[in-house]
Design a protein around this motif. Structure first.
Motif, PDB file in Angstrom:
ATOM      1  N   SER A   1     -21.664  41.142  51.528  1.00 15.29           N
ATOM      2  CA  SER A   1     -21.741  39.750  51.959  1.00 15.29           C
ATOM      3  C   SER A   1     -20.821  38.862  51.119  1.00 15.29           C
ATOM      4  CB  SER A   1     -23.176  39.232  51.963  1.00 15.29           C
ATOM      5  OG  SER A   1     -23.696  39.193  50.675  1.00 15.29           O
TER       6      SER A   1
ATOM      7  N   LYS B   1     -17.898  39.620  50.003  1.00 18.87           N
ATOM      8  CA  LYS B   1     -16.552  39.741  50.603  1.00 18.87           C
ATOM      9  C   LYS B   1     -16.437  38.864  51.860  1.00 18.87           C
ATOM     10  CE  LYS B   1     -15.942  44.262  50.904  1.00 18.87           C
ATOM     11  NZ  LYS B   1     -15.308  45.547  51.196  1.00 18.87           N
ATOM     12  N   ARG B   2     -17.495  38.873  52.673  1.00 19.72           N
ATOM     13  CA  ARG B   2     -17.456  38.047  53.891  1.00 19.72           C
ATOM     14  C   ARG B   2     -17.438  36.563  53.556  1.00 19.72           C
ATOM     15  NH1 ARG B   2     -21.013  41.896  56.088  1.00 19.72           N
ATOM     16  NH2 ARG B   2     -22.762  40.568  55.529  1.00 19.72           N
ATOM     17  N   ARG B   3     -18.190  36.161  52.515  1.00 16.97           N
ATOM     18  CA  ARG B   3     -18.199  34.736  52.134  1.00 16.97           C
ATOM     19  C   ARG B   3     -16.805  34.315  51.677  1.00 16.97           C
ATOM     20  NH1 ARG B   3     -21.833  32.859  54.833  1.00 16.97           N
ATOM     21  NH2 ARG B   3     -21.857  30.896  53.693  1.00 16.97           N
TER      22      ARG B   3
ATOM     23  N   ARG C   1     -14.534  34.058  54.611  1.00 13.47           N
ATOM     24  CA  ARG C   1     -14.858  32.847  55.357  1.00 13.47           C
ATOM     25  C   ARG C   1     -14.237  31.636  54.662  1.00 13.47           C
ATOM     26  NH1 ARG C   1     -19.238  29.463  55.055  1.00 13.47           N
ATOM     27  NH2 ARG C   1     -19.795  28.387  56.990  1.00 13.47           N
TER      28      ARG C   1
ATOM     29  N   VAL D   1     -25.306  30.991  50.570  1.00 19.48           N
ATOM     30  CA  VAL D   1     -25.755  30.691  51.931  1.00 19.48           C
ATOM     31  C   VAL D   1     -26.873  29.678  51.808  1.00 19.48           C
ATOM     32  CG1 VAL D   1     -26.728  31.676  54.036  1.00 19.48           C
ATOM     33  CG2 VAL D   1     -25.212  33.044  52.609  1.00 19.48           C
TER      34      VAL D   1
END
Lengths: 275, 198
Positions: A34, A36-38, A41, A74
Motif C-alpha cells: 500500500s 508503494k500505491r500511496r 498516487r 489514508v
C-alpha cells in the motif's frame, strides 16, 4: 488503459531514506504494497512523473512534509465507523464500572472522526467529567485539521446513518453546530481532547493508560513494526486495561499475544490480563 | 480439455470474480481435494456493510476451510484466503497478507486488481490467475500483471459466464492462456494438485 510502472525496490529505498533524512520519519516498516500505491498516487496527483523527481523535490524543499504525509496516510472520514463495534464498546464500558479517573489514548487522530465519536460515547455514558482523552498522530498537519473540530457537511448523511445503528441516545446533530458547509463539534467535547504529535517509530509511549483505542493503525505497518507498536502499547496500558484494534487487526502473532484476553467473539477489544 | 501446462513450479493461485461468481466459487471449492497444497487467494466483490455471511456460505460448500485473513497474517500452504469486506487484500514479500483501507479501485473495495497485482509481484511466474464471471472490468489489469510477470492466465468461458464483461475485459488487455468452463477449471486444479504435491 495502462498500469503505472512498478516502483523498483532501489527507488523505494532511496525515497524512504530521503524522507527519513529530511522529514525525520522512517517508513521502512510500512506495509510495502500500500505504501508503494500511496507514493504512486502522490506522484500522479502532483504530476511529478517519477520517484526520482519526488526525491529531488523533497530535497529542494518544494514538497513539504505535511502534504506528503497527509497523502501517504489514508484519512478515513467517518463518524462511528463500524457501528456494531461502537455498540459493543458502549456495552463493554458500561460493564467495566470505572471508579476513578479514566485515561484514554486514541492513536491516529486523522481528521478527528474517531476521537469525536469517542467523546460522544463518553458523554452518552456520563464519563466525560472523569475522562482524560489524548489523541495522537504522526502528522502535525492532519492534527491541525482534527483540532478544528470540523467535519464536512456532505459526510453527515453517512455519519448519521452510522450513529443510528449504534443505538446511542439523542440526535447526532445535537453534538455539532453548523458552520458554513461544515459541522463543528461542540466546545464542551472538543476542548476536552488533547492532541499530540507522536513519532510511532521513534518515540516511546509513556503513561499509565486505561484504554488505548488504536483502530486501523496497525494495517499501515509490517509485522515487525506491528509487534513494536503493540509492545509500546502494552507497556503503557494499566492492568485490566483495554486495547482496542480495528476489525481485521490482531495481537495474534505478536509478543504480547498471551497477555490479553479478547472480549466477545466479534469485535477486537482485548483486556490486559492480571498477572 | 485442451493441453495445459501442468507444471510443479506453481506456488499460488489467485481467483477473482463479481456478479454471478459466488455459485462458481462454491462449485470450485466443493470439488477441491482436501490435500490441495497451494494457497488460494480469492477476491470477489461484496457488500461493504455485510461483514459476515459470504465466508460462512463459502465454507459450507468447501471441503477446506476458507479464511478471511487479518492484517499481517502469515500465508500457509493449502489455505484459502478470502478478501474481507471493505478492505483491499495485498500479498506481501515475506509470505504474509496485508490489508488496507485505501480508496476504492474500480468502485470496489476489495478490488480484484489489487489482489492480483500484489500477488503477481510476489509470485512472478509461479502464479496462476483465474478470472470468473463479473459485470465490470476490475481484474483485467490485474490479469495483465500476472501475464507480464510470466504467470498463467485463465478466464471463465464468456459463453458460460452469467455476465461476461469481466473475462472479456481481461481478454482485451492481455494474453489469456486458457479459456475454460467451470468444470474444466475444477479438473485442471485437481490435475495440478497431483503435480504440485510431488
Amino acid at each position: 488503459m495502462q498500469t503505472a510502472p512498478e516502483i523498483g525496490i532501489n527507488e523505494l529505498r532511496k525515497l524512504i531514506q530521503t524522507i527519513s533524512e529530511r522529514f525525520d520519519y522512517d517508513f521502512s516498516n510500512y506495509s510495502s504494497a500500500s505504501f508503494k500505491r500511496r507514493i504512486q498516487r502522490f506522484i500522479e496527483i502532483k504530476r511529478l512523473g517519477s520517484v526520482e523527481n519526488l526525491v529531488n523535490k523533497i530535497i529542494s524543499g518544494e514538497i513539504k512534509k505535511n502534504e506528503l504525509f497527509t497523502e501517504v496516510s489514508v484519512n478515513v472520514t467517518e463518524l462511528f465507523r463500524d457501528p456494531s463495534f461502537w455498540k459493543y464498546l458502549r456495552k463493554v464500558l458500561l460493564e467495566q464500572n470505572f471508579s476513578q479517573n479514566l485515561k484514554i489514548w486514541q492513536i491516529g487522530s486523522s481528521s478527528g472522526e474517531e476521537v469525536f465519536s469517542l467523546m460522544i460515547l463518553l458523554n452518552d455514558l456520563n464519563l466525560l467529567s472523569k475522562a482524560e482523552v489524548i489523541s495522537v498522530d504522526f502528522n502535525a498537519g492532519i492534527i491541525e485539521k482534527a483540532q478544528s473540530g470540523l467535519i464536512p457537511g456532505k459526510s453527515m448523511e453517512l455519519n448519521t446513518s452510522n450513529f443510528i445503528k449504534t443505538g446511542y441516545k439523542g440526535e447526532l446533530t445535537n453534538y455539532f453546530t453548523a458552520e458554513g458547509d461544515n459541522f463543528k463539534l461542540n466546545k464542551d467535547l472538543l476542548s476536552k481532547i488533547k492532541f499530540k504529535e507522536i513519532n510511532f517509530v521513534k518515540d516511546s509511549f509513556s503513561g499509565s493508560v486505561d484504554i488505548i483505542l488504536c483502530r486501523n493503525i496497525l494495517i499501515y505497518h509490517n509485522p515487525q513494526m506491528q509487534n513494536d507498536i503493540l509492545k509500546k502499547i502494552h507497556q503503557s496500558l494499566n492492568m485490566s486495561g483495554l486495547l482496542i484494534l480495528g476489525s481485521r487487526e490482531t495481537i495474534e502473532w505478536s509478543e504480547i499475544a498471551s497477555k490479553y484476553t479478547m472480549l466477545g467473539p466479534e469485535e477486537r477489544i482485548f483486556k490486559k490480563n492480571k498477572v | 480439455m485442451k493441453e495445459v501446462d501442468l507444471n510443479r513450479k506453481y506456488k499460488a493461485i489467485v481467483i477473482g470474480g463479481s456478479a454471478g461468481s459466488f455459485q462458481v466459487l462454491c462449485k470450485i471449492l466443493n470439488k477441491l481435494p482436501e490435500d490441495f497444497s497451494l494457497p488460494i487467494f480469492i477476491c470477489c466483490h461484496r457488500l461493504k456493510h455485510i461483514r459476515n455471511g459470504l465466508i460462512e456460505a463459502l465454507s459450507i460448500k468447501s471441503i477446506k476451510e476458507v479464511k478471511e485473513p487479518d492484517h499481517n497474517e502469515p500465508i500457509k500452504r493449502g489455505k484459502i484466503y478470502l478478501a474481507p469486506a471493505n478492505y483491499h487484500m495485498n500479498i506481501e514479500l515475506g509470505n504474509y497478507i496485508s490489508l488496507s483501507t485505501e480508496e476504492m479501485v474500480n468502485n470496489s473495495r476489495p478490488a480484484i486488481d489489487i489482489t492480483f497485482e500484489t500477488c503477481a509481484y510476489v509470485y512472478k511466474d509461479k502464479l496462476i490467475g483465474i478470472l470468473l464471471t463479473g459485470a465490470n472490468k476490475d481484474g483485467a489489469l490485474g490479469m495483465k500483471k500476472v501475464k507480464d510477470y510470466g504467470g498463467m492466465t485463465i478466464i471463465q468461458d464468456p459463453e458460460e459466464s452469467v455476465i461476461d464483461t469481466m473475462p472479456k475485459a481481461a481478454m482485451s488487455v492481455t494474453k489469456i492462456d486458457h479459456v475454460m468452463k467451470v468444470e474444466e477449471i475444477i479438473k485442471f486444479l485437481i490435475e495440478l494438485n497431483k503435480v504440485t504435491q510431488l
